[in-house]
Design a protein around this motif. Structure first.
Motif, PDB file in Angstrom:
ATOM      1  N   ALA A 166       0.875  -0.978  -0.230  1.00 26.76           N
ATOM      2  CA  ALA A 166       0.244  -0.083   0.446  1.00 26.76           C
ATOM      3  C   ALA A 166       0.892   1.578  -0.112  1.00 26.76           C
ATOM      4  CB  ALA A 166      -0.794  -0.286   0.932  1.00 26.76           C
ATOM      5  N   ASP A 167       2.062   1.234   1.006  1.00 28.85           N
ATOM      6  CA  ASP A 167       2.781   2.245   0.775  1.00 28.85           C
ATOM      7  C   ASP A 167       3.561   2.271  -0.948  1.00 28.85           C
ATOM      8  OD1 ASP A 167       4.876   0.790   0.482  1.00 28.85           O
ATOM      9  OD2 ASP A 167       5.700   1.428   2.535  1.00 28.85           O
ATOM     10  N   GLN A 168       2.932   1.691  -1.739  1.00 27.85           N
ATOM     11  CA  GLN A 168       3.691   1.817  -3.221  1.00 27.85           C
ATOM     12  C   GLN A 168       3.603   2.948  -3.455  1.00 27.85           C
ATOM     13  OE1 GLN A 168       5.153  -2.462  -3.771  1.00 27.85           O
ATOM     14  NE2 GLN A 168       6.535  -1.048  -4.921  1.00 27.85           N
ATOM     15  N   VAL A 169       2.481   2.723  -3.422  1.00 32.03           N
ATOM     16  CA  VAL A 169       0.938   4.421  -4.669  1.00 32.03           C
ATOM     17  C   VAL A 169       0.444   5.280  -3.482  1.00 32.03           C
ATOM     18  CG1 VAL A 169       0.035   2.190  -5.956  1.00 32.03           C
ATOM     19  CG2 VAL A 169      -0.907   2.639  -3.503  1.00 32.03           C
ATOM     20  N   SER A 170       1.435   5.326  -2.123  1.00 28.40           N
ATOM     21  CA  SER A 170       0.618   6.603  -1.360  1.00 28.40           C
ATOM     22  C   SER A 170       1.051   7.360  -1.763  1.00 28.40           C
ATOM     23  CB  SER A 170       1.564   6.142   0.197  1.00 28.40           C
ATOM     24  OG  SER A 170       2.662   6.013  -0.099  1.00 28.40           O
ATOM     25  N   ALA A 171       2.059   8.140  -2.427  1.00 31.74           N
ATOM     26  CA  ALA A 171       2.150   9.108  -3.313  1.00 31.74           C
ATOM     27  C   ALA A 171       1.287   9.574  -4.544  1.00 31.74           C
ATOM     28  CB  ALA A 171       3.681   9.230  -3.708  1.00 31.74           C
ATOM     29  N   LEU A 172       0.237   8.338  -5.067  1.00 35.45           N
ATOM     30  CA  LEU A 172      -0.707   8.762  -6.098  1.00 35.45           C
ATOM     31  C   LEU A 172      -2.097  10.022  -5.495  1.00 35.45           C
ATOM     32  CD1 LEU A 172      -1.438   5.190  -7.868  1.00 35.45           C
ATOM     33  CD2 LEU A 172       0.452   7.313  -7.974  1.00 35.45           C
ATOM     34  N   ASN A 173      -2.429  11.006  -6.723  1.00 31.91           N
ATOM     35  CA  ASN A 173      -3.622  11.650  -6.226  1.00 31.91           C
ATOM     36  C   ASN A 173      -4.702  10.819  -5.793  1.00 31.91           C
ATOM     37  OD1 ASN A 173      -4.643  11.416  -8.454  1.00 31.91           O
ATOM     38  ND2 ASN A 173      -3.307  12.699  -9.985  1.00 31.91           N
ATOM     39  N   THR A 174      -6.124  11.496  -5.450  1.00 31.71           N
ATOM     40  CA  THR A 174      -6.864  10.788  -5.497  1.00 31.71           C
ATOM     41  C   THR A 174      -7.381   9.858  -6.460  1.00 31.71           C
ATOM     42  OG1 THR A 174      -7.354  12.027  -2.837  1.00 31.71           O
ATOM     43  CG2 THR A 174      -9.278  11.071  -3.431  1.00 31.71           C
ATOM     44  N   TYR A 180      -7.386   3.852 -10.349  1.00 33.49           N
ATOM     45  CA  TYR A 180      -7.003   2.534 -10.759  1.00 33.49           C
ATOM     46  C   TYR A 180      -6.718   1.462  -9.900  1.00 33.49           C
ATOM     47  CZ  TYR A 180      -6.814   4.917 -14.594  1.00 33.49           C
ATOM     48  OH  TYR A 180      -7.837   6.295 -16.201  1.00 33.49           O
ATOM     49  N   ILE A 181      -6.273   1.886  -8.551  1.00 29.74           N
ATOM     50  CA  ILE A 181      -6.046   0.645  -7.205  1.00 29.74           C
ATOM     51  C   ILE A 181      -7.173  -0.098  -6.241  1.00 29.74           C
ATOM     52  CG2 ILE A 181      -4.466   0.627  -5.252  1.00 29.74           C
ATOM     53  CD1 ILE A 181      -3.151   1.641  -7.483  1.00 29.74           C
ATOM     54  N   MET A 182      -7.182  -1.304  -6.612  1.00 35.43           N
ATOM     55  CA  MET A 182      -8.359  -1.921  -6.177  1.00 35.43           C
ATOM     56  C   MET A 182      -7.176  -2.435  -4.032  1.00 35.43           C
ATOM     57  SD  MET A 182      -9.911  -4.453  -8.113  1.00 35.43           S
ATOM     58  CE  MET A 182      -7.975  -5.310  -8.304  1.00 35.43           C
ATOM     59  N   ALA A 183      -8.020  -2.213  -3.412  1.00 37.01           N
ATOM     60  CA  ALA A 183      -7.414  -2.961  -1.916  1.00 37.01           C
ATOM     61  C   ALA A 183      -7.910  -3.937  -1.629  1.00 37.01           C
ATOM     62  CB  ALA A 183      -8.751  -1.364  -0.949  1.00 37.01           C
ATOM     63  N   ALA A 184      -6.782  -4.156  -0.985  1.00 37.98           N
ATOM     64  CA  ALA A 184      -7.986  -5.469  -0.491  1.00 37.98           C
ATOM     65  C   ALA A 184      -8.734  -6.382   0.487  1.00 37.98           C
ATOM     66  CB  ALA A 184      -6.701  -6.292   0.336  1.00 37.98           C
ATOM     67  N   VAL A 185      -9.630  -7.427  -0.135  1.00 42.37           N
ATOM     68  CA  VAL A 185     -10.691  -7.453   0.337  1.00 42.37           C
ATOM     69  C   VAL A 185     -10.456  -8.176   1.573  1.00 42.37           C
ATOM     70  CG1 VAL A 185     -12.924  -8.961  -0.199  1.00 42.37           C
ATOM     71  CG2 VAL A 185     -11.892  -7.813  -1.491  1.00 42.37           C
ATOM     72  N   GLN A 192      -2.093  -4.851   1.396  1.00 42.40           N
ATOM     73  CA  GLN A 192      -1.204  -4.956  -0.359  1.00 42.40           C
ATOM     74  C   GLN A 192      -2.334  -4.363  -0.788  1.00 42.40           C
ATOM     75  OE1 GLN A 192      -1.148  -8.741  -0.209  1.00 42.40           O
ATOM     76  NE2 GLN A 192       1.187  -9.160  -0.666  1.00 42.40           N
ATOM     77  N   VAL A 193      -2.199  -3.570  -2.652  1.00 47.72           N
ATOM     78  CA  VAL A 193      -3.011  -3.456  -2.989  1.00 47.72           C
ATOM     79  C   VAL A 193      -2.895  -3.766  -4.831  1.00 47.72           C
ATOM     80  CG1 VAL A 193      -3.163  -0.728  -2.264  1.00 47.72           C
ATOM     81  CG2 VAL A 193      -2.063  -1.238  -3.640  1.00 47.72           C
TER      82      VAL A 193
END
Length: 281
Positions: A166-174, A180-185, A192-193
């Motif tokens: 999850a921290d790898q995509v933390s810099a992406l804007n909202t 384009y990003i799905m959170a884990a169910v 993980q995303v």
């Protein structure tokens, strides 16, 4: 592993570094010997060799098989990646190149091909995919596909899975995170995303070595990203790789290299557009 480090001879070390350069293009200076031993330590144990010296000698003699050599190179390869790394390149692609590429097609929608030629675990390839998808949303009419290749089979497998911390995509804007990003169910996987299916189906990955004499890649690529890789090659190998990449660009196609690599691109028929952006004439 102090004992293993003590028995590794300078001759074996030099032969192994030469083999790595021949097979992958990667130059390992003497200062990297400790790093090599640390990363290959588990392979010594798993292959039943008595120490690093015996492992490397068996490896280079072919007694451990080609797959073991591939694994060794994989383990010592630096895989540094992040989404929108060196963001100015993606801004230039979105704001300057894409509007140019989609005009002049008599109203038809062109199909654009992009290649992340050292994709690691896929962040660069999926960044390109986000840029292309966002450009379509802005009203530009085109179809597109992204290919990611890497020498590391394990990195290619990770890229295909499209699962990231999850921290790898933390810099992406909202907006990017939402689209384009799905959170884990599963709550157990909340750190993980995953990239959404709409992007995954537009991006392909395959294992490929840039040191191969030819590449099984289309020869009408519009944009190639090869960033922060040429710095690991010597001048001769850099020139060979650039010429091979050039042969896979369509006339007018673009090559992007890392910000420390602009002076590495010296090829007839390639015009420098920006310090690290080149156009095939």
């Amino acid at each position: 592993m102090t004992k293993q480090q003590a028995v590794l001879s300078s001759e074996t070390n030099a032969r192994f570094r030469a083999a790595v350069q021949r097979l992958s293009g990667i130059i390992l200076p003497d200062s990297k010997v400790a790093m090599v031993e640390q990363r290959l330590r588990r392979r010594v144990l798993d292959t039943g060799q008595k120490d690093m010296e015996a492992y490397l000698q068996a490896l280079m003699a072919g007694r451990l098989g080609a797959a073991e050599m591939e694994m060794a190179i994989d383990l010592i390869t630096t895989n540094t990646t992040s989404f929108f790394r060196e963001n100015a390149h993606f801004d230039y692609l979105r704001d300057i190149l894409l509007p140019q590429m989609v005009t002049g097609h008599n109203g038809s929608a062109p199909r654009l091909k992009l290649w992340s030629a050292a994709c690691s675990e896929g962040a660069e390839a999926f960044t390109l995919a986000m840029v292309m998808a966002q450009a379509q949303r802005s009203g530009l009419r085109f179809d597109w596909a992204v290919l990611g290749t890497d020498i590391s089979r394990s990195m290619v497998e990770k890229a295909r899975a499209a699962i990231y911390a999850a921290d790898q995509v933390s810099a992406l804007n909202t907006d990017l995170l939402t689209r384009y990003i799905m959170a884990a169910v599963n709550p157990a996987e909340k750190e993980q995303v995953r990239i959404v299916p709409e992007l995954r189906q537009k991006v392909r990955f395959r294992q490929m070595n840039l040191m191969d004499p030819s590449y099984p890649i289309d020869r009408d690529i519009d944009v190639i990203f090869l960033r922060n890789v040429l710095i690991y090659f010597n001048a001769e190998d850099r020139a060979h790789v650039v010429r091979r990449l050039q042969s896979h660009l369509r006339p007018g196609g673009y090559l992007f290299v890392g910000h420390s690599e602009g002076m590495s691109v010296k090829a007839d028929g390639m015009e420098r557009i920006r310090p690290t952006i080149f156009r095939k004439m």
